[in-house]
Enzyme design. Sequence first.
Site, PDB file in Angstrom:
ATOM      1  N   CYS A  46      49.217  42.845  45.472  1.00 58.51           N
ATOM      2  CA  CYS A  46      48.583  41.862  44.592  1.00 58.51           C
ATOM      3  C   CYS A  46      48.140  42.502  43.278  1.00 58.51           C
ATOM      4  O   CYS A  46      48.211  41.870  42.225  1.00 58.51           O
ATOM      5  CB  CYS A  46      47.416  41.191  45.304  1.00 58.51           C
ATOM      6  N   THR A  47      47.717  43.747  43.344  1.00 57.59           N
ATOM      7  CA  THR A  47      47.346  44.466  42.126  1.00 57.59           C
ATOM      8  C   THR A  47      48.585  44.721  41.270  1.00 57.59           C
ATOM      9  O   THR A  47      48.561  44.502  40.051  1.00 57.59           O
ATOM     10  CB  THR A  47      46.631  45.783  42.469  1.00 57.59           C
TER      11      THR A  47
END
Length: 154
Positions: A46-47
């Site tokens: 997600c980062t």
Amino acid sequence: MSELAIGETAPAFTLSDANGKQISLDDYADQQVIVYFYPKAATPGCTTEACDFRDNINSLAAAGYQVIGISPDDPEDIKAFADQENLTFPLLSDPGSKTAQAYGSFGEKTINGRTFEGTLRSTFVLDSDRKVQHAQYNVDADGHVARLRDTLGV
């Protein structure tokens, strides 16, 4: 729950952003919008995906696209994630994953041998009339925005 089809009207939503402000898809009327769902703030995939959108936000905006990220995280976690990664586009909280379900972005997944239900990584490109122009499910975070830009000709 079914996946959205090209040409279908995207489901409306009103969700809280990182500061608790209510943001609605209707706030983006007459604009092209990229809505992406991600499972959990501050996790590696997600980062990678969020920073990829951040690093490409100017070229997407220049081509007329607004970006919105949605996850089941609470606003406090979203705020910490946005602040830590210097994210400049709205991240919205989808408690209970109701919006993800409406977009067909919720289902079974297996991580580290554990199977459970949750928000699935997916991306939707909506035209100015909220019609789905592009829908991508089970997105691989690595290189996702570059592939999306190729698809959009940006």
